[in-house]
Design a protein around this motif. Structure first.
Motif, mmCIF file in Angstrom:
data_model
loop_
_atom_site.group_PDB
_atom_site.id
_atom_site.type_symbol
_atom_site.label_atom_id
_atom_site.label_comp_id
_atom_site.label_asym_id
_atom_site.label_seq_id
_atom_site.Cartn_x
_atom_site.Cartn_y
_atom_site.Cartn_z
ATOM 1 N N VAL A 1 14.154 -44.407 43.239
ATOM 2 C CA VAL A 1 14.468 -43.030 42.848
ATOM 3 C C VAL A 1 15.895 -42.691 43.274
ATOM 4 O O VAL A 1 16.650 -42.082 42.515
ATOM 5 C CB VAL A 1 13.452 -42.039 43.463
ATOM 6 C CG1 VAL A 1 13.927 -40.599 43.306
ATOM 7 C CG2 VAL A 1 12.089 -42.217 42.815
ATOM 8 N N GLU B 1 18.289 -44.732 40.865
ATOM 9 C CA GLU B 1 18.248 -44.323 39.464
ATOM 10 C C GLU B 1 18.511 -42.831 39.282
ATOM 11 O O GLU B 1 18.856 -42.392 38.199
ATOM 12 C CB GLU B 1 16.893 -44.686 38.838
ATOM 13 C CG GLU B 1 16.607 -46.178 38.828
ATOM 14 C CD GLU B 1 17.600 -46.967 37.998
ATOM 15 O OE1 GLU B 1 18.089 -46.446 36.982
ATOM 16 O OE2 GLU B 1 17.900 -48.109 38.388
ATOM 17 N N GLY B 2 18.285 -42.052 40.321
ATOM 18 C CA GLY B 2 18.546 -40.626 40.233
ATOM 19 C C GLY B 2 17.457 -39.830 39.543
ATOM 20 O O GLY B 2 17.646 -38.650 39.259
ATOM 21 N N THR B 3 16.323 -40.471 39.281
ATOM 22 C CA THR B 3 15.228 -39.773 38.612
ATOM 23 C C THR B 3 13.912 -40.462 38.941
ATOM 24 O O THR B 3 13.882 -41.619 39.351
ATOM 25 C CB THR B 3 15.448 -39.737 37.081
ATOM 26 O OG1 THR B 3 14.428 -38.938 36.493
ATOM 27 C CG2 THR B 3 15.415 -41.115 36.474
ATOM 28 N N ARG C 1 9.931 -40.044 34.512
ATOM 29 C CA ARG C 1 10.851 -39.193 33.759
ATOM 30 C C ARG C 1 11.973 -40.003 33.129
ATOM 31 O O ARG C 1 12.728 -39.506 32.312
ATOM 32 C CB ARG C 1 11.440 -38.133 34.683
ATOM 33 C CG ARG C 1 10.361 -37.197 35.224
ATOM 34 C CD ARG C 1 10.977 -36.049 35.867
ATOM 35 N NE ARG C 1 11.786 -35.363 34.877
ATOM 36 C CZ ARG C 1 11.936 -34.073 34.797
ATOM 37 N NH1 ARG C 1 11.336 -33.299 35.643
ATOM 38 N NH2 ARG C 1 12.705 -33.533 33.885
ATOM 39 N N ARG C 2 12.092 -41.261 33.528
ATOM 40 C CA ARG C 2 13.192 -42.100 33.073
ATOM 41 C C ARG C 2 13.176 -42.311 31.568
ATOM 42 O O ARG C 2 14.217 -42.383 30.940
ATOM 43 C CB ARG C 2 13.121 -43.454 33.788
ATOM 44 C CG ARG C 2 14.421 -44.180 33.769
ATOM 45 C CD ARG C 2 14.420 -45.389 34.670
ATOM 46 N NE ARG C 2 14.116 -45.000 36.038
ATOM 47 C CZ ARG C 2 13.270 -45.649 36.821
ATOM 48 N NH1 ARG C 2 12.664 -46.711 36.396
ATOM 49 N NH2 ARG C 2 13.039 -45.232 38.036
ATOM 50 N N GLU D 1 15.192 -39.927 29.485
ATOM 51 C CA GLU D 1 16.620 -39.825 29.738
ATOM 52 C C GLU D 1 17.340 -40.993 29.096
ATOM 53 O O GLU D 1 16.891 -42.121 29.145
ATOM 54 C CB GLU D 1 16.888 -39.816 31.240
ATOM 55 C CG GLU D 1 16.279 -38.602 31.908
ATOM 56 C CD GLU D 1 16.598 -38.548 33.382
ATOM 57 O OE1 GLU D 1 17.276 -39.460 33.867
ATOM 58 O OE2 GLU D 1 16.169 -37.594 34.029
ATOM 59 N N PRO E 1 22.072 -43.218 34.686
ATOM 60 C CA PRO E 1 21.156 -42.382 33.921
ATOM 61 C C PRO E 1 21.757 -41.016 33.596
ATOM 62 O O PRO E 1 22.549 -40.477 34.362
ATOM 63 C CB PRO E 1 19.951 -42.230 34.823
ATOM 64 C CG PRO E 1 20.383 -42.633 36.177
ATOM 65 C CD PRO E 1 21.605 -43.489 36.032
ATOM 66 N N VAL F 1 20.802 -37.238 31.078
ATOM 67 C CA VAL F 1 19.786 -36.514 30.320
ATOM 68 C C VAL F 1 20.121 -36.584 28.840
ATOM 69 O O VAL F 1 21.249 -36.371 28.425
ATOM 70 C CB VAL F 1 19.715 -35.050 30.784
ATOM 71 C CG1 VAL F 1 18.689 -34.288 29.975
ATOM 72 C CG2 VAL F 1 19.391 -34.989 32.267
#
Length: 129
Positions: free
Chosen positions: A104, A107-109, A113-114, A117, A125, A127
């Protein structure tokens, strides 16, 4: 194959995975720092920090996976007791939490939820619209 021979072979396999895990951790971290130094000279400290952070995180993730394999093989083949199975369960839970947290962070998410994005041009990553 006799039980002693099998146990000795499995202990060698476990040691092999443990050594591989440590090698991945050390080589991956060193490679990440070297890559960051090169990046720092070319583009600056901010990009270098991100590069070393991602590189070390990836090395830790892969190293943890190899060490988990070693623990599983050890518990299943060499020391199949309830105590070792409980210890393995605790180790796997802790390492899974660490792996999840690192992923997490990198990847920053969240993983679920990946898929919503789209990656940015630089591979990080972003949005989707």
């Amino acid at each position: 194959m006799e039980d002693e021979d099998f146990d000795a072979l499995m202990e060698l396999v476990v040691h092999g995975f443990e050594v591989a895990g440590v090698v991945v951790l050390v080589v991956g971290a060193v490679a990440a720092f070297v890559s960051a130094l090169v990046t720092a000279r070319r583009t600056g400290a901010a990009m270098a920090y991100e590069r070393v952070r991602r590189g070390v995180g990836r090395a830790i993730l892969l190293g943890l996976e190899l060490l988990i394999i070693a623990d599983i093989v050890l518990t299943i083949t060499v020391d199949p007791t309830l105590e070792s199975a409980l210890a393995l369960g605790l180790i796997v839970v802790v390492r899974t939490f660490l792996s999840f947290s690192l992923e997490v962070e990198l990847e920053g998410t969240l993983p679920w939820r990946r898929s919503r994005e789209a990656p940015r041009a630089d591979g990080s990553p972003g949005v989707s619209s």
